[in-house]
Design a protein around this motif. Sequence first.
Motif, short mmCIF file in Angstrom:
data_model
loop_
_atom_site.label_atom_id
_atom_site.label_comp_id
_atom_site.label_asym_id
_atom_site.label_seq_id
_atom_site.Cartn_x
_atom_site.Cartn_y
_atom_site.Cartn_z
N VAL A 1 -6.64 -0.14 6.01
CA VAL A 1 -5.48 -0.87 6.53
C VAL A 1 -5.91 -1.79 7.67
O VAL A 1 -5.51 -2.96 7.72
N THR B 1 -8.34 5.70 4.59
CA THR B 1 -7.20 4.84 4.29
C THR B 1 -6.81 4.03 5.52
O THR B 1 -6.52 2.84 5.42
N ARG C 1 0.82 -1.22 0.00
CA ARG C 1 0.00 0.00 0.00
C ARG C 1 0.86 1.27 0.00
O ARG C 1 0.34 2.38 0.04
#
Length: 174
Positions: free
Chosen positions: A61, A57, A26
């Motif tokens: 994760v 984001t 990522r």
Amino acid sequence: MKRIVTVTVLNQSGVLNRITGLFTRRQFNIESITVGPTETEGISKITVIVHVEDDRTAEQVLKQLNKQVDVLKVADITEQAVVSRELALIKVLTTPQTRAEINVIIEPFRATIIDVAKDSVTIQVVGNFEKIEAMIDLLRPYGIKDMARTGQTALKRGSQKQVLDAKPTTLLNY
């Protein structure tokens, strides 16, 4: 934005590689990572300080970490009251004349000299990131010969009432 993420995992071969690989894919920058056994045999806790773009984001994760095979629990403790510490070992160049000065500098930081050589001393300091950085800045003029840092490790406080300092969004780490 910097996030503090804890990941409780089965202590299996390759688990750390899979966790860090997820961040690498990522393209997230891991500022620090610490790993160690917990109170339960066969279980380890990973503390990751990572920079992410936004809350969405960060949420992605966390979801992807939860999908990993050996992951038992994932928590973003950034917004919670936490206790965090880092260990640093700092080897500083000295002369017989500067040793006393260095002792005076490290005393307020509750740091200790753990090794003495003819031309250097090795200092151990434990604290939050800011404390360690402040001491390094004071020691830098003497000449830092070598340094090793563990990275930050953190736990949620027993009481989750947030303790705020003068800035309304900054948590104090005692």
